[in-house]
Design an enzyme around this catalytic site. Structure first.
Site: not given
Ligand code: SAH
Length: 468
Positions: A22, A43, A250, A272, A305, A385
């Site tokens: 190794d 060897p 955000d 928001k 995302d 949400m």
């Molecule tokens: N773009 C984000 C979603 C945005 S909407 C994504 O891809 O996750 C916002 C919602 O995402 C929240 O109301 C909740 O439902 C969810 N969220 C975001 N972060 C979170 C976390 N750490 N744990 C659980 N839910 C989450």
């Protein structure tokens, strides 16, 4: 400094390794990156070494090293993993005039091999004089993460372009040009269209820098920050934060992630909140445009995302209309993090071949969906949400005949230190949610229970079946 770092040209020169286990393998993997003439004395070599010999990448001699075997070698590695044999071979090689390294024996080695970050032609060597290999590995991992993987080809292309770039005044202007190429325009163009793309990007970039003689044009990167754990950021997201002039984020972005933004970056909170006080979308769009038009590299940082329930298209359209360049860096959506935390998968053979990402509400209020389909057995949905809309969702699903015993799991603060998992059934969802006092962001899984609970339920079910 006990060891002086140098880069030795090994092209066409002889390197001898004694050992076929190794330790030898690890050194050979590195040596094979060079153009050295490698000879291995062993060897009983491992199959990999034998394969390399068969492929003509090294010469394998299946016996122990003997006097004169290391003649004309620049470097010699004693890698038999046996102190006595290593001392014997090292003495022979020294007598033959080679510089000697004994694996795992710093004191008797004439040279040591550093930890290497390989972005050929860019090579970073890390040494700690044997004091802290752990530290060397950590530094290596950190650099690996920081240096784009295409740095190698980018550097090769860049090197051929150096003369052209002399058209820019020396100093700041030239530095800005190169940093722009290596960390922004280059990797992006390379990702999109390979080496030719990177070459074309150099031409464009040079023109831009020559005419403007100042900074590159402003740009907006829509970056997914993941669910909150900074380790769930992608390497691209980290790099974007490293280079940002302005970060517009955000409400859900954690302080640990904002911490990673370039120290000089301006951080703007444009949160928001569903049903709550919020920044207006027009104001966010206007801020993106204003900063990018001032020449800033803007990072629009969104939780999870940015392509999932993020009103991304509206922002892209606004930015595009203003003639500003943009790109998207994908992130880990909270459903992915949340489902990992309950040890389940979003889809499963024989259970659900599709999964829905739903929002509990949109700008107009509670959101309507295809409840009839969702109410069928085996369906799985990740509800974003979904806290305030829990009673509404429950009502619609039951109305369409969903089984009240369908498992529902709420994951609050997924991937964060204060993560909580709350188990419910469709029948008690709103009450369980209210009792749990969930105030962090929460993801609701309809049709999924945590793995352990799901197994236990299956077991109980089988038992009742047997008794019946
Ligand atoms: N773009 C984000 C979603 C945005 S909407 C994504 O891809 O996750 C916002 C919602 O995402 C929240 O109301 C909740 O439902 C969810 N969220 C975001 N972060 C979170 C976390 N750490 N744990 C659980 N839910 C989450």
């Amino acid at each position: 400094m006990q060891h002086f770092p140098i880069f030795v040209s090994l092209a066409g020169r002889r390197v001898v390794v004694s050992g076929g286990g190794d330790a030898a393998l690890a050194k050979l993997r590195l040596l094979l990156k060079t153009k050295a003439q490698i000879t291995v004395f062993a060897p009983h070599p491992t199959p990999e070494i034998a394969d390399w010999a068969k492929a003509g990448r090294l010469t394998l001699i299946r016996r122990a090293l003997a006097p004169g075997d290391a003649t004309c070698a620049v470097l010699f590695y004693a890698a038999d993993e046996d102190a006595q044999e290593d001392a014997r071979t090292a003495a022979l090689a020294r007598a033959d005039g080679a510089l000697v390294n004994i694996v795992d024996n710093l004191g008797d080695s004439q040279f040591i091999t550093p930890a290497i970050v390989d972005r050929d032609p860019v090579t970073v060597a890390i040494g700690t004089e044997g004091a802290a290999p752990v530290l060397a590995r950590a530094i290596k991992a950190d650099l690996e993460a920081r240096l784009p993987t295409r740095l190698g080809p980018l550097a090769r292309i860049g090197k051929a372009f150096r003369k052209m770039a002399d058209a820019l005044p020396m100093g700041r202007a030239r530095r800005d040009f190169w940093s722009d190429y290596y960390f922004r325009a280059g990797p992006r163009a390379f990702d999109e269209s390979g080496e030719n793309g990177a070459k074309a990007a150099l031409d464009d970039l040079l023109n831009a820098h020559l005419t403007r003689q100042s900074r590159p044009p402003g740009h907006v990167a829509f970056v997914g920050a993941g669910p909150g754990d900074p380790e769930l950021l992608t390497l691209k997201a980290r790099r974007a934060l490293d280079e940002a002039d302005v970060v517009i984020h955000d409400r859900l972005i954690t302080p640990e992630i904002l911490e990673l933004a370039r120290r000089e970056a301006v951080l703007i909170d444009m949160g928001k909140e569903g049903f709550g006080p919020s920044a207006r979308q027009e104001d966010i769009n206007a801020a993106l445009i204003e900063h990018a038009q001032n020449g800033a590299q803007v990072v629009r940082l969104k939780s999870g995302d940015s392509t999932v329930f993020g009103r991304l298209d509206e922002e892209i359209e606004a930015v595009e209309e203003a003639g500003i360049g943009w790109h998207i860096v994908p992130g880990i959506t909270s459903a992915s993090a949340a489902v990992a935390s309950i040890g389940q998968s979003l889809t499963r053979r024989g259970r659900n071949a599709s999964v829905r990402f739903l929002t509990g509400h949109d700008t107009k209020g509670f959101a309507d969906h295809d409840w009839r389909t969702l109410a069928r057995p085996g369906e799985v949905a990740a509800i974003y949400m979904g806290k305030k809309s829990a009673r509404f969702i429950q009502g619609r699903l039951m109305m369409h005949g969903a089984d009240p015993a369908t498992p529902v799991t709420i994951v609050e603060n997924a991937s964060r230190a204060d993560q909580r998992i709350i188990e419910a059934r469709l029948s008690d969802l709103p009450d369980t949610l209210a009792a749990a006092r969930v105030d962090g962001p929460a993801l609701t899984f309809y049709g999924l229970a945590p793995r352990a609970a799901a197994l236990a339920a299956q077991h109980d079910f089988n038992l009742t079946q047997e008794l019946a």
